[in-house]
Design an enzyme around this catalytic site. Structure first.
Site, mmCIF file in Angstrom:
data_model
loop_
_atom_site.group_PDB
_atom_site.id
_atom_site.type_symbol
_atom_site.label_atom_id
_atom_site.label_comp_id
_atom_site.label_asym_id
_atom_site.label_seq_id
_atom_site.Cartn_x
_atom_site.Cartn_y
_atom_site.Cartn_z
ATOM 1 N N THR A 72 0.841 -1.213 0.009
ATOM 2 C CA THR A 72 -0.033 -0.033 0.040
ATOM 3 C C THR A 72 0.899 1.150 -0.155
ATOM 4 O OG1 THR A 72 -1.669 -1.095 1.254
ATOM 5 C CG2 THR A 72 -1.692 1.371 1.454
ATOM 6 N N SER A 199 5.372 -6.350 -2.298
ATOM 7 C CA SER A 199 5.088 -6.499 -0.799
ATOM 8 C C SER A 199 5.539 -7.866 -0.400
ATOM 9 C CB SER A 199 3.592 -6.418 -0.767
ATOM 10 O OG SER A 199 3.253 -6.663 0.686
ATOM 11 N N THR A 237 13.593 4.953 10.804
ATOM 12 C CA THR A 237 14.397 3.548 10.833
ATOM 13 C C THR A 237 13.708 2.398 10.168
ATOM 14 O OG1 THR A 237 15.111 4.494 13.118
ATOM 15 C CG2 THR A 237 15.591 2.155 12.574
ATOM 16 N N CYS A 325 -18.466 -9.874 3.441
ATOM 17 C CA CYS A 325 -17.470 -10.691 4.147
ATOM 18 C C CYS A 325 -16.424 -9.872 4.939
ATOM 19 C CB CYS A 325 -17.012 -11.791 3.183
ATOM 20 S SG CYS A 325 -16.754 -13.495 4.113
HETATM 21 C C1 PLP Z 1 -2.191 -7.057 -1.219
HETATM 22 C C2 PLP Z 1 -2.061 -5.917 -2.262
HETATM 23 C C3 PLP Z 1 -1.565 -4.895 -2.084
HETATM 24 C C4 PLP Z 1 -1.387 -4.093 -0.453
HETATM 25 O O1 PLP Z 1 -0.289 -4.748 0.022
HETATM 26 P P1 PLP Z 1 0.148 -4.591 1.428
HETATM 27 O O2 PLP Z 1 1.339 -5.150 1.682
HETATM 28 O O3 PLP Z 1 -1.033 -5.591 2.122
HETATM 29 O O4 PLP Z 1 -0.107 -3.142 1.849
HETATM 30 C C5 PLP Z 1 -1.461 -3.974 -3.068
HETATM 31 N N1 PLP Z 1 -1.754 -4.388 -4.410
HETATM 32 C C6 PLP Z 1 -2.316 -5.723 -4.737
HETATM 33 C C7 PLP Z 1 -2.429 -6.190 -5.782
HETATM 34 C C8 PLP Z 1 -2.272 -6.536 -3.378
HETATM 35 O O5 PLP Z 1 -2.888 -7.895 -3.903
#
Ligand code: PLP
Length: 389
Positions: A72, A199, A237, A325
């Site tokens: 994110t 991520s 940090t 959900c």
């Molecule tokens: C999970 C996801 C995110 C967000 O990543 P986080 O590390 O959970 O903030 C962004 N884009 C896509 C396509 C995702 O599947």
């Protein structure tokens, strides 16, 4: 009854090997990488080694990787960072209707600040046409952001073609590769990406850590001001254990990426075929072949996705729905609606996403229980009975 986890697109369990390398950096090696003494420098070296691994996987230079607090934040930094840096050059951004909320959110926030955003439609499979991207470009366009693969329906976008168009026009191209990194090949040059978000927790790493690839030449303003960490692009940090875990997760993903992708593709296609054979009036959401290996997303007519998920939960099966959900909202998925499905089908969407520890035995259990759940829910639906008579 053992839990059957089929929501790997939401998050993955931490790989024990990842935890093993993180643990010493939570306990003994707690030094701050910004300090001069050798103790802190050990942490510095471990962070830099993780950076090298992530850069290596996507064929980037290590200096082009900035660690963030997740996918994110990477998406926010890419979009708001470029918008702020290029504000004088232009105020137009191109993205698409089925992006993750962490792309749509920053775009909407920028609209309130006077930016113009084009949300391109997708076809019935969830694909953006590269031509429509080309046609949307204006002299004011500063950024194109199209995801590599969609998290809900698994559709792969023609990112390389879009990247070529962006390059020809001299416009920055960002892609959200959170769902593809470590699952299928991601190469920043092949994709023509100037910015690329990742991520850790979608590839068996820890939550709360991600990285943004920023091509050498790209101008970008930081979101967070403070210290000089991450080459002044992300103050604060470093999340040392998280970053080290991310590096190890990347290393593990590289080992058998194509074998694992093939295994999951087979499980996926068999599940789709068998469900279509045993449950009538269901519809596959997303592209039949250009889709993520472990993604199955179906709309089941005359039932609520939420009700299906709650009933699966009683069988100890974790699956997701695009509507209610998880979010507590009654809005159906913006992704399934964008495919042109009616609201009833959008409300009936259910997603199964598989991963490293998914077995054929688990998938067989889904095939066994789902038809019964659907039949029971439909028998309670006045609409279903009315349409049948
Ligand atoms: C999970 C996801 C995110 C967000 O990543 P986080 O590390 O959970 O903030 C962004 N884009 C896509 C396509 C995702 O599947």
């Amino acid at each position: 009854m053992k839990r059957i986890y089929l929501d790997y697109a939401a998050t993955t369990p931490l790989h024990p090997e990842v935890f093993k390398v993180m643990k010493p950096y939570l306990l003994e090696n707690f030094g701050n990488p910004a300090t001069l003494y050798s103790y802190g420098q050990e942490a510095r070296q471990a962070v830099e080694s993780a950076r090298d691994k992530i850069a290596g996987l996507i064929h980037a230079k290590s200096e082009e990787i900035v660690f963030t607090g997740g996918g994110t934040e990477a998406n926010n930094l890419a979009i708001k960072g470029v918008a702020q840096a290029l504000e004088k050059k232009g105020n137009h951004i191109i993205t698409c209707a089925i992006e993750h909320h962490s792309v749509l959110g920053p775009c909407q926030a920028l609209e309130k600040r006077g930016f113009a955003v084009t949300y391109l439609p997708v076809d019935e499979y969830g694909r953006v046409s590269p031509e429509s991207v080309g046609n949307a470009i204006t002299p004011k366009t500063i950024l194109i952001s199209i995801m590599h693969a969609n998290n809900e329906i698994g559709t792969l976008q023609p990112v390389a073609e879009i990247g070529r168009i962006a390059r020809q026009k001299g416009i920055y191209f960002h892609t959200d590769a959170v769902q593809t990194l470590g699952h299928i090949p991601v190469d920043v040059d092949e994709l023509g990406a100037d910015l690329l978000s990742t991520s850790a927790h979608k590839i068996y790493g820890p939550k709360g850590v991600g990285a943004l690839y920023i091509r050498e030449c790209v101008k970008l303003a930081p979101l967070i001001d403070g210290g000089e960490q991450e080459d002044r692009r992300r103050a604060g940090t470093e999340n040392v254990p998280g970053i080290i875990g991310f590096g190890r997760a990347v290393e593990l993903a590289e080992v058998d990426m194509s074998g694992e992708a093939q295994r999951l593709t087979e499980l996926r296609d068999r599940l789709i075929k068998d469900l279509q054979a045993t449950i009538e009036d269901i519809h596959l959401n997303g592209h039949p072949s250009a889709r993520l290996p472990g993604n199955v997303n179906i709309s089941i007519n005359y039932v609520e996705g939420e009700a299906v998920c709650l009933n699966l939960d009683l069988e100890n099966i974790c699956a997701a729905t695009g509507s209610a959900c998880t979010t507590g909202s009654i809005e159906p998925s913006h992704v399934v609606l964008a495919l042109g499905r009616n609201r009833q089908l959008a409300h009936g969407s259910v997603r199964f996403t598989m991963g490293k520890w998914t077995s054929a035995v688990e998938i067989n259990r889904v095939k066994k229980v789902l038809p019964g759940i659907v039949a029971r829910l439909r028998s309670m639906s006045p609409l279903y009975r009315q349409d049948r008579h």
